[in-house]
Each structure stands twice: as structure tokens, then as C-alpha cells.
Design a protein around this motif. Structure first.
Motif, PDB file in Angstrom:
ATOM      1  N   VAL A 102     -17.094  28.503  -2.344  1.00 27.04           N
ATOM      2  CA  VAL A 102     -17.608  28.271  -0.993  1.00 27.04           C
ATOM      3  C   VAL A 102     -17.294  26.822  -0.605  1.00 27.04           C
ATOM      4  O   VAL A 102     -17.569  25.901  -1.367  1.00 27.04           O
ATOM      5  CB  VAL A 102     -19.134  28.522  -0.954  1.00 27.04           C
ATOM      6  N   ASP A 103     -16.694  26.622   0.566  1.00 31.51           N
ATOM      7  CA  ASP A 103     -16.412  25.266   1.043  1.00 31.51           C
ATOM      8  C   ASP A 103     -17.662  24.599   1.601  1.00 31.51           C
ATOM      9  O   ASP A 103     -17.932  23.434   1.352  1.00 31.51           O
ATOM     10  CB  ASP A 103     -15.359  25.296   2.163  1.00 31.51           C
ATOM     11  N   GLN A 104     -18.399  25.372   2.393  1.00 31.87           N
ATOM     12  CA  GLN A 104     -19.612  24.847   3.014  1.00 31.87           C
ATOM     13  C   GLN A 104     -20.641  25.949   3.042  1.00 31.87           C
ATOM     14  O   GLN A 104     -20.303  27.119   3.248  1.00 31.87           O
ATOM     15  CB  GLN A 104     -19.358  24.460   4.471  1.00 31.87           C
ATOM     16  N   SER A 105     -21.893  25.568   2.875  1.00 28.88           N
ATOM     17  CA  SER A 105     -23.005  26.504   3.023  1.00 28.88           C
ATOM     18  C   SER A 105     -24.023  25.842   3.919  1.00 28.88           C
ATOM     19  O   SER A 105     -24.429  24.703   3.679  1.00 28.88           O
ATOM     20  CB  SER A 105     -23.587  26.780   1.634  1.00 28.88           C
ATOM     21  N   LEU A 106     -24.425  26.529   4.981  1.00 28.43           N
ATOM     22  CA  LEU A 106     -25.342  25.921   5.952  1.00 28.43           C
ATOM     23  C   LEU A 106     -26.493  26.856   6.249  1.00 28.43           C
ATOM     24  O   LEU A 106     -26.368  28.081   6.152  1.00 28.43           O
ATOM     25  CB  LEU A 106     -24.610  25.638   7.270  1.00 28.43           C
ATOM     26  N   HIS A 107     -27.601  26.263   6.595  1.00 25.90           N
ATOM     27  CA  HIS A 107     -28.731  27.055   7.069  1.00 25.90           C
ATOM     28  C   HIS A 107     -29.252  26.424   8.340  1.00 25.90           C
ATOM     29  O   HIS A 107     -29.651  25.270   8.341  1.00 25.90           O
ATOM     30  CB  HIS A 107     -29.833  27.144   6.008  1.00 25.90           C
ATOM     31  N   PHE A 108     -29.210  27.184   9.421  1.00 21.28           N
ATOM     32  CA  PHE A 108     -29.694  26.666  10.713  1.00 21.28           C
ATOM     33  C   PHE A 108     -31.115  27.164  10.958  1.00 21.28           C
ATOM     34  O   PHE A 108     -31.446  28.272  10.564  1.00 21.28           O
ATOM     35  CB  PHE A 108     -28.776  27.136  11.845  1.00 21.28           C
TER      36      PHE A 108
ATOM     37  N   ILE B   5     -18.770  33.490   7.131  1.00 24.94           N
ATOM     38  CA  ILE B   5     -19.719  34.601   7.057  1.00 24.94           C
ATOM     39  C   ILE B   5     -21.048  34.084   7.590  1.00 24.94           C
ATOM     40  O   ILE B   5     -21.611  33.133   7.042  1.00 24.94           O
ATOM     41  CB  ILE B   5     -19.886  35.092   5.608  1.00 24.94           C
ATOM     42  N   LEU B  46     -15.845  35.969  10.518  1.00 25.60           N
ATOM     43  CA  LEU B  46     -14.965  35.324  11.499  1.00 25.60           C
ATOM     44  C   LEU B  46     -13.831  34.599  10.787  1.00 25.60           C
ATOM     45  O   LEU B  46     -14.078  33.774   9.901  1.00 25.60           O
ATOM     46  CB  LEU B  46     -15.738  34.287  12.326  1.00 25.60           C
ATOM     47  N   VAL B  53     -13.375  25.165  12.888  1.00 23.67           N
ATOM     48  CA  VAL B  53     -14.570  25.491  12.095  1.00 23.67           C
ATOM     49  C   VAL B  53     -15.814  24.786  12.642  1.00 23.67           C
ATOM     50  O   VAL B  53     -16.855  25.404  12.874  1.00 23.67           O
ATOM     51  CB  VAL B  53     -14.362  25.147  10.598  1.00 23.67           C
ATOM     52  N   ASP B  54     -15.701  23.495  12.894  1.00 24.42           N
ATOM     53  CA  ASP B  54     -16.875  22.751  13.368  1.00 24.42           C
ATOM     54  C   ASP B  54     -17.400  23.309  14.693  1.00 24.42           C
ATOM     55  O   ASP B  54     -18.611  23.444  14.880  1.00 24.42           O
ATOM     56  CB  ASP B  54     -16.538  21.260  13.517  1.00 24.42           C
ATOM     57  N   LEU B  57     -19.194  26.576  14.038  1.00 26.98           N
ATOM     58  CA  LEU B  57     -20.491  26.336  13.391  1.00 26.98           C
ATOM     59  C   LEU B  57     -21.516  25.853  14.429  1.00 26.98           C
ATOM     60  O   LEU B  57     -22.675  26.277  14.414  1.00 26.98           O
ATOM     61  CB  LEU B  57     -20.352  25.308  12.268  1.00 26.98           C
ATOM     62  N   GLU B  61     -24.997  27.585  15.447  1.00 26.32           N
ATOM     63  CA  GLU B  61     -26.261  26.842  15.397  1.00 26.32           C
ATOM     64  C   GLU B  61     -27.017  26.933  16.720  1.00 26.32           C
ATOM     65  O   GLU B  61     -28.217  27.209  16.760  1.00 26.32           O
ATOM     66  CB  GLU B  61     -26.002  25.374  15.044  1.00 26.32           C
ATOM     67  N   ALA B  95     -30.037  31.105  10.770  1.00 21.31           N
ATOM     68  CA  ALA B  95     -28.800  31.720  10.315  1.00 21.31           C
ATOM     69  C   ALA B  95     -28.413  31.124   8.965  1.00 21.31           C
ATOM     70  O   ALA B  95     -28.653  29.945   8.712  1.00 21.31           O
ATOM     71  CB  ALA B  95     -27.677  31.465  11.324  1.00 21.31           C
ATOM     72  N   VAL B  97     -25.072  30.581   6.736  1.00 15.49           N
ATOM     73  CA  VAL B  97     -23.633  30.570   7.022  1.00 15.49           C
ATOM     74  C   VAL B  97     -22.852  30.076   5.807  1.00 15.49           C
ATOM     75  O   VAL B  97     -23.230  29.078   5.180  1.00 15.49           O
ATOM     76  CB  VAL B  97     -23.325  29.654   8.240  1.00 15.49           C
ATOM     77  N   PHE B  98     -21.803  30.799   5.466  1.00 16.54           N
ATOM     78  CA  PHE B  98     -20.902  30.384   4.393  1.00 16.54           C
ATOM     79  C   PHE B  98     -19.500  30.199   4.974  1.00 16.54           C
ATOM     80  O   PHE B  98     -19.020  31.043   5.725  1.00 16.54           O
ATOM     81  CB  PHE B  98     -20.831  31.434   3.286  1.00 16.54           C
ATOM     82  N   VAL B  99     -18.862  29.105   4.597  1.00 20.96           N
ATOM     83  CA  VAL B  99     -17.460  28.884   4.974  1.00 20.96           C
ATOM     84  C   VAL B  99     -16.626  29.037   3.710  1.00 20.96           C
ATOM     85  O   VAL B  99     -16.818  28.295   2.742  1.00 20.96           O
ATOM     86  CB  VAL B  99     -17.252  27.485   5.587  1.00 20.96           C
TER      87      VAL B  99
ATOM     88  N   PHE C  98      -7.774  39.275   5.243  1.00 22.63           N
ATOM     89  CA  PHE C  98      -7.965  37.982   4.589  1.00 22.63           C
ATOM     90  C   PHE C  98      -7.819  38.159   3.085  1.00 22.63           C
ATOM     91  O   PHE C  98      -8.371  39.097   2.504  1.00 22.63           O
ATOM     92  CB  PHE C  98      -9.361  37.425   4.877  1.00 22.63           C
TER      93      PHE C  98
END
Ligand code: NI
Ligand code: NI
Ligand code: NI
Lengths: 108, 108, 108
Positions: A102-108, B5, B46, B53-54, B57, B61, B95, B97-99, C98
């Protein structure tokens, strides 16, 4: 952070989901079906810290054991066969698991 | 190219999907449910160019903000409690989110 | 090992699934819908050895060809337009694919 994708037979999905809850592992469940005419299966997505990957894999393994089952292909009401058909052993259950970077993991 | 994701509560999925359409972001929607007995959620896939990407995201958000909600666990028809149960604040929405890195992206 | 995610129109999903079975490619099918109000689509997850990736991609390409279709947006029962509306060509079908790197692949 890793993304674990675990594909398990639906039969075992409830048990595994309970194990995730008991162990405080966040999991998202996707509806899915197998590609080989198997029964419905369930796909879980789990975001897991690197140091927790082994523990989660162990959890999945413990709750998705395969078992042998004997089915009798000769017993179909209304169908008769010229020769007796032997019962066969099939493997039921199991899980297919992918661990993805995983490159980035975010939680909003 | 990255694969994003995004797992959002179904309540917000429609709004987010409209935002994807408005911003010309291709998204595939998977049916999913949360692992913690939460309401149904929706998983979006996506494929996004690195430089976008930014922006995507930020879009996610903006359209999946959490909010506080007060629920009153004491109000259940036909059930009475010996002691009054206080209303509790829960967080709704959000949310995960995984990149993910992508080796190849193709369109046939 | 790679994880291939292939998103195809549901119309073609059955044909592609048969091709996976014929070629002994394990695939998990997720229910999904497109983000642009398109018809339902189907998302396949496939765990594929590195040396088989090109073959599987070729299989997907062969079984999810796009085609041109002419639709006549003016023909809607009960709706009349002041000016005649020309038939338009749309592209139907196709696949978005992908290929993701995999850290670990396990089968329990
Ligand atoms: Ni257990
Ligand atoms: Ni908006
Ligand atoms: Ni074919």
C-alpha cells in the motif's frame, strides 16, 4: 500498511468475520462468487499494519480450514446409472489470500 | 497509475459517485458491508494517474465527512431498563482509503 | 505473483468466466456497477503467476472486445422533440484491467 484480500467460502465467512470483530480487525466484506462453479464465496478487504500481518494471516488460516467431505455422485433422484458410481472425496473450504503493498492509507 | 480503493458508508456513496461523474473520474462500485455490524458500505475502485491522486483524495475527503450524531440507546419499544440510559454520541460517515501501486493498467 | 483486477461489462462476464474455466485460471467474481450510469459490470480478481500474466491479459482482451452500436436517442415513447435527433454511435463492451504487485500469496 498492507491490504489483505482474503477470499473464503461463504460457509466460513460468518465465523471468520466474528473472529475479525473479536480481534478488533477492521474488515470490509464484498459479495463474490467463485470462478469454478463453486458455492458462493466472500471476499474480505483488510487494511493491516505491517507488524500485524502475520497475526491476521494466522487468524484467517485458523478460521478457514479445509475439510474432506464424501459426496455420492450416484444419488440423484430419477437418474439411474448403468454402473455403480463410487463416492468421491472433495475438499471443502479453504481461503485464498493476497497481501498487497500500500502506498498510502487514509481515514477521513 | 495508482488504484484507489475507497470504502465509504452507503449513505454517502451516491453523493460521492455524483462527484466522481462531475469531475470525470471513472469509478467502479462494489457492493460491500462493514465488518463491525455497521450499516452497509460501498467500495469504489478508481484507476488514477499519479498526478491526479491528490485531487481525487481531496474529492473523497470532501464528500465523506464524518458527523457526530446523538443516539438514545434507551428508547426501544417494549424494553424497559432499571436505570435511565444516557444518549451517546457516535461518529457517522467517513471513508477508509487505500492507494495501491499498479504495475500495468490496460483498457481493451 | 500478480493480482489482476479486470472490470468488464456484465454482458461479457459469462463468456469471460467460461474462458477462465476452460484455461484453468482461478477467478473470483465481484458484483459491481459502473460509475457513469453504464450497465452493470463485473469485477474479476485473479491471482496469476508472473509468467502467466501476458497470457491471461490476452485471454481477457480476446473475450471483451468492444463493438460499435448505433442508438437512436429520439425514440422514447410519449416524448416528442422539436428537432429530429440524430442516431449516435456508442462503444459497448471493453475491459479495464489493473495488474497489481503482490507481496505474499497464500492458500489455506
Ligand atoms: Ni475463533
Ligand atoms: Ni460535490
Ligand atoms: Ni473463448
Amino acid at each position: 500498511m498492507k491490504l489483505i484480500i482474503a477470499i473464503v467460502q461463504s460457509e466460513y465467512a460468518k465465523r471468520l468475520q466474528s473472529a475479525f470483530v473479536d480481534n478488533n480487525v477492521g474488515a470490509t466484506k464484498l459479495a463474490s462468487t467463485g470462478g469454478f462453479l463453486r458455492e458462493g464465496n466472500t471476499t474480505f478487504l483488510l487494511g493491516v499494519e505491517d507488524e500485524d500481518v502475520d497475526g491476521v494471516l494466522k487468524l484467517i488460516e485458523e478460521h478457514s480450514q479445509t475439510r474432506e467431505e464424501t459426496i455420492n455422485p450416484g444419488i440423484h433422484p430419477g437418474i439411474s446409472f448403468e454402473q455403480p458410481i463410487e463416492p468421491v472425496n472433495i475438499t471443502v473450504g479453504g481461503a485464498t489470500v493476497f497481501v498487497l503493498p500500500v502506498d498510502q492509507s487514509l481515514h477521513f
